[in-house]
Design a protein around this motif. Structure first.
Motif, PDB file in Angstrom:
ATOM      1  N   TYR A 116       0.853  -1.192   0.000  1.00  7.77           N
ATOM      2  CA  TYR A 116       0.000   0.000   0.000  1.00  7.77           C
ATOM      3  C   TYR A 116       0.891   1.245   0.000  1.00  7.77           C
ATOM      4  CZ  TYR A 116      -3.660  -3.287   1.487  1.00  7.77           C
ATOM      5  OH  TYR A 116      -4.541  -4.332   1.574  1.00  7.77           O
TER       6      TYR A 116
ATOM      7  N   LEU B 218       0.631   4.225  -1.326  1.00 13.63           N
ATOM      8  CA  LEU B 218       0.085   5.566  -1.483  1.00 13.63           C
ATOM      9  C   LEU B 218      -0.558   6.129  -0.217  1.00 13.63           C
ATOM     10  CD1 LEU B 218      -1.429   5.263  -5.079  1.00 13.63           C
ATOM     11  CD2 LEU B 218       0.836   6.047  -4.365  1.00 13.63           C
ATOM     12  N   HIS B 219      -0.592   5.366   0.862  1.00 14.97           N
ATOM     13  CA  HIS B 219      -1.109   5.889   2.121  1.00 14.97           C
ATOM     14  C   HIS B 219      -0.101   6.843   2.760  1.00 14.97           C
ATOM     15  CE1 HIS B 219      -4.039   2.673   1.686  1.00 14.97           C
ATOM     16  NE2 HIS B 219      -4.713   3.181   2.721  1.00 14.97           N
TER      17      HIS B 219
END
Length: 429
Positions: A160, A162-163
């Protein structure tokens, strides 16, 4: 579980305070520590990650705590994931928490087995904007192995990318610096067990005993009282070994005329005590040993007047350093003229007193917290001045644990013998 029950309200409140520091759309994840391998098929005992314990009270391996205050489903706002037991695990490893037991210990409303974690994580990552992950950010930490948290961070950021990832430690350090009444109760018990161990040792030490025999007496007293053992490796240093700050060999035979420096503390319910005493192996201090002991004790008592709300660690250590300088001058270890002309960034007292006077204490013996935060009520600090004279084979350190209050501080070890006369009296019994 060796220690008595802890009110789950402690952990419920800790999580509530943590959530208050989170921005909207936040997800926080805490992992238990690894069970570390030794050699062949050996392992060390679990030492639980103190942050997951602080927030859940769960002392079991492979546990994961998830906090997501804004989760769409109420049952996802606090979840504790646990290793599910089986007949095989029961035979080979022993008992594990049931869901009901975990709920009772932690106050977490939703308990799931670990096999549910991947699906729940995917759902919550879809909802979250900010992800708070944990790591060891203690200012003095040296981490040379990859931790469970580090592996998790690496994997999650890969999957993940893009968090917005943030540091959970920054928040837990802020919270853990202030102890609640329930935490103080547990720390009082750790201090009480530690004091009983000292009294046991005072009746045991005499010329000819080995340092490791003294260590065994301390360990016996800890374990029989419900502690899992020392909060840190015990320092039992006699004679010249007392001048080595972190001496842990504990393999020297105590000789008549030695001073024995002991630095030890019990762990109780994961909370640490931290005590130092310097006692005469023969039962009576020599005139020089007495002189140095009393000098350290005066600095100790002066430090207690400075460890107060509103002060800060820099000003505190500077003031204690000045007091120590005067004592070292009186002991003919420093000259007044040299002290007057010294480099203020390299004070001469550091030759004989090279360490700090105080540190945070709590779930870790050198507990987390912002070093430069002003002293506040509810903080717990040690006071531990020492003088180490290698050329005289003499080291003396005195240390107790103090709770800061609105009106001063409270010595959590006030009933543990400290005065020179009390040490000698108890050793003669």
């Amino acid at each position: 579980m060796r220690y008595g029950p802890i009110a789950p309200e402690l952990f419920v409140e800790n999580r509530r305070r943590f959530c208050e520091l989170l921005p909207p759309q936040s997800l926080a994840i805490f992992n238990a520590n690894d069970i570390l391998p030794t050699n062949a098929d050996g392992t060390l005992a679990l030492k639980q990650n103190t942050d997951i314990f602080y927030l859940s009270g769960v002392d079991q391996e492979e546990s994961i705590l998830v906090i997501c205050p804004d989760a769409a489903l109420p049952k996802h706002r606090e979840i504790l994931f646990l290793k599910e037991t089986s007949d095989h695990i029961l035979v080979w490893e022993g008992y594990k928490l049931t869901k009901d037991e975990a709920k009772a210990v932690s106050g977490v409303p939703t308990i799931m087995w670990l096999d549910a974690f991947p699906a729940v994580l995917a759902a919550l990552m879809n909802e979250a904007e900010y992800v708070y992950l944990n790591s060891n950010e203690h200012i003095r930490s040296v981490v040379e192995v990859q931790t469970r948290d580090a592996r998790f961070i690496q994997d999650l950021q890969r999957r993940y990318p893009l968090h917005q990832y943030r540091r959970a430690a920054k928040l837990t350090h802020q919270l853990r610096a202030i102890k609640s009444p329930e935490e103080i109760r547990l720390m009082r018990r750790a201090a009480e067990i530690t004091g009983n161990a000292l009294r046991r040792v005072l009746g045991f030490v005499q010329p000819g005993v080995w340092e490791f025999e003294i260590e065994a007496e301390i360990l016996h007293e800890f374990v029989r009282a419900g502690s899992r053992g020392p909060a840190y490796t015990s320092i039992i240093g006699s004679g010249e070994s007392a001048t080595i700050l972190h001496y842990i060999s504990n393999d020297r035979q105590c000789q008549a005329g030695d001073v024995l420096l002991m630095d030890f503390g019990a762990e109780y319910a994961n909370y640490a005590a931290d005590l130092s005493r310097s006692i005469p192996v023969s039962g009576t201090y020599s005139p020089r040993q007495r002189q140095v002991y009393e000098a350290v004790l005066r600095v100790f008592k002066y430090a207690q007047t400075q460890l107060v709300v509103g002060n800060n660690i820099e000003a505190y250590h500077k003031a204690v350093g000045v007091a120590m300088e005067q004592e070292l001058i009186q002991l003919d270890l420093l000259s007044a003229s040299d002290v007057k002309n010294q480099d203020p960034d390299a004070p001469l007292y550091k030759k004989y007193f090279p360490h700090g006077t105080s540190h945070y204490l709590g779930l870790d013996v050198h507990d987390v917290g912002n070093k430069y935060r002003k002293f506040e009520a509810g903080m717990v600090y040690t006071i531990e001045p020492g003088i180490y004279i290698r050329e005289e084979k003499l080291g003396i350190r005195l240390e107790n644990d103090f709770l800061l209050t609105a009106t001063g501080n409270e010595d959590l070890m006030a009933d543990i013998p400290l005065e020179l006369a009390d040490i000698e009296r108890l050793m003669k019994k």
